[in-house]
Design a protein around this motif. Structure first.
Motif, PDB file in Angstrom:
ATOM      1  N   ASP A  21      -2.215 -21.983 -42.815  1.00 15.39           N
ATOM      2  CA  ASP A  21      -2.622 -20.688 -42.270  1.00 15.39           C
ATOM      3  C   ASP A  21      -3.428 -20.821 -40.976  1.00 15.39           C
ATOM      4  O   ASP A  21      -4.117 -19.883 -40.583  1.00 15.39           O
ATOM      5  N   CYS A  22      -3.351 -21.960 -40.320  1.00 13.21           N
ATOM      6  CA  CYS A  22      -4.127 -22.198 -39.096  1.00 13.21           C
ATOM      7  C   CYS A  22      -3.785 -21.150 -38.038  1.00 13.21           C
ATOM      8  O   CYS A  22      -2.623 -20.908 -37.732  1.00 13.21           O
ATOM      9  N   LYS A  23      -4.808 -20.527 -37.499  1.00 19.01           N
ATOM     10  CA  LYS A  23      -4.625 -19.468 -36.503  1.00 19.01           C
ATOM     11  C   LYS A  23      -5.048 -19.910 -35.099  1.00 19.01           C
ATOM     12  O   LYS A  23      -5.109 -19.082 -34.192  1.00 19.01           O
ATOM     13  N   GLU A  24      -5.354 -21.187 -34.926  1.00 16.58           N
ATOM     14  CA  GLU A  24      -5.788 -21.662 -33.606  1.00 16.58           C
ATOM     15  C   GLU A  24      -4.675 -21.441 -32.583  1.00 16.58           C
ATOM     16  O   GLU A  24      -3.503 -21.690 -32.832  1.00 16.58           O
ATOM     17  N   ARG A  25      -5.070 -20.996 -31.392  1.00 21.77           N
ATOM     18  CA  ARG A  25      -4.120 -20.748 -30.315  1.00 21.77           C
ATOM     19  C   ARG A  25      -3.835 -22.046 -29.569  1.00 21.77           C
ATOM     20  O   ARG A  25      -4.586 -23.007 -29.668  1.00 21.77           O
TER      21      ARG A  25
END
Length: 120
Positions: A21-25
């Motif tokens: 679920d990593c949301k890093e851009r």
């Protein structure tokens, strides 16, 4: 006559290997290198695990530089390259695998949070 210039950009992102679920851009490579160079400047030398290979390369360069300056008629004194300066040079100029090796000398783990490099 029209002149075309090919631009190449490299982006880094989360591989989601540890967190699906990593949301890093994504972060562009030039920005990443800029931040890493700034971070290296702030590190204390004891936070860098210097390999014998890196130390030998810096010593070899300093020996070459000293020889060069002995042959010059100018009275300028050459500044010895320091480990952190050499690491920053390698990050700017070398290829990906060598850049990874340079980053392995930093004892702390590196992460990207909100498009910023952080040490943990």
């Amino acid at each position: 006559m029209t002149s075309w210039k090919v631009l190449s950009y490299v982006y880094y992102n989360c591989k989601k290997a540890k967190n699906l679920d990593c949301k890093e851009r994504v972060i562009e490579e030039n920005e990443l290198i800029k931040q890493l160079i700034e971070m290296i400047e702030k590190l204390k030398i004891h936070e860098i695990e210097i390999s014998s290979k890196l130390r030998e390369e810096v010593e070899r360069y300093n020996a070459f530089q000293a020889l060069f300056w002995k042959t010059q008629t100018m009275k300028n004194v050459a500044k010895n390259v320091q480990i952190k300066d050499y690491m920053k040079y390698l990050l700017r100029e070398w290829e990906r695998d060598e850049k990874r090796e340079v980053l392995s000398y930093i004892k702390s783990d590196l992460f990207i949070r909100d498009k910023k490099v952080v040490l943990l």
